[in-house]
Design an enzyme around this catalytic site. Sequence first.
Site, PDB file in Angstrom:
ATOM      1  N   HIS A  24       0.833  -1.210   0.000  1.00 22.64           N
ATOM      2  CA  HIS A  24       0.000   0.000   0.000  1.00 22.64           C
ATOM      3  C   HIS A  24       0.868   1.261   0.000  1.00 22.64           C
ATOM      4  CE1 HIS A  24      -3.663   2.342   1.385  1.00 22.64           C
ATOM      5  NE2 HIS A  24      -2.675   3.174   1.721  1.00 22.64           N
ATOM      6  N   GLU A  25       1.815   1.324   0.933  1.00 20.67           N
ATOM      7  CA  GLU A  25       2.654   2.519   1.030  1.00 20.67           C
ATOM      8  C   GLU A  25       3.614   2.640  -0.152  1.00 20.67           C
ATOM      9  OE1 GLU A  25       2.139   4.924   3.035  1.00 20.67           O
ATOM     10  OE2 GLU A  25       0.578   3.844   4.122  1.00 20.67           O
ATOM     11  N   HIS A  28       1.892   4.180  -3.123  1.00 24.59           N
ATOM     12  CA  HIS A  28       1.805   5.648  -3.074  1.00 24.59           C
ATOM     13  C   HIS A  28       3.093   6.270  -3.611  1.00 24.59           C
ATOM     14  CE1 HIS A  28      -1.988   6.094  -1.089  1.00 24.59           C
ATOM     15  NE2 HIS A  28      -1.609   5.535   0.051  1.00 24.59           N
TER      16      HIS A  28
END
Length: 220
Positions: A24-25, A28
């Site tokens: 997820h990170e 980004h």
Amino acid sequence: MITDYSIQAVAINAIPLIFAITVHEAAHGYAARRLGDNTAYLLGRVSLNPAKHIDPVGTILIPLTLLLTGSPFLVGYAKPVPVRFDKLKNPRIDSIWVALAGPGSNFIQALIWAILLITLFGLGVNEPFLVSMSQAGISWNLGLLVFNLFPLPPLDGGRILAGLLPARQSIALGKIEPWGFFIVLALVFTGVIGSFWMEPLIGFFKGVIYLITLPLQMLL
């Protein structure tokens, strides 16, 4: 004292949770780099190394507390990836894509875990640890997907909403950010987000995954 069952539950949940938060990170940071901002990349945050993203409270304490208290919804968070929105090629639009990248990665991971689960059942493999881990992978990723889409900063949904609102309203929304996460946590532990946000949206995304995987289910 943590029971044997709890230790097993932690082991089953640890791998999908770490993957869910790490990817997820990293997503980004990857999206930001593609759209013009190298900040996360230069800091080593576009990485699948969990150590780069783990937050002691959000990645360990909160998920463990929810797991051991039998919460129907599993959520957590990692150290936010730094993004310089002013460095993006088109800050207003690109900030939306950067924010969507994280939840999007969780949807893809939930889909992969679902495909694994269907394949296991289809091949007659009933290994409890793998089946339970696949189910946990679906739950964690759908939980993170929906939780992060809640439209309040600093969550991804708040970033998306800020990018969609007119400038004046977007600035007003941004002023909530220092208190946003405390508001969200209060809504989580009082059950408001669970009942009115997470439950219906998780059901929706489960339906989407079911439709996508329907051909595989019919084949196996």
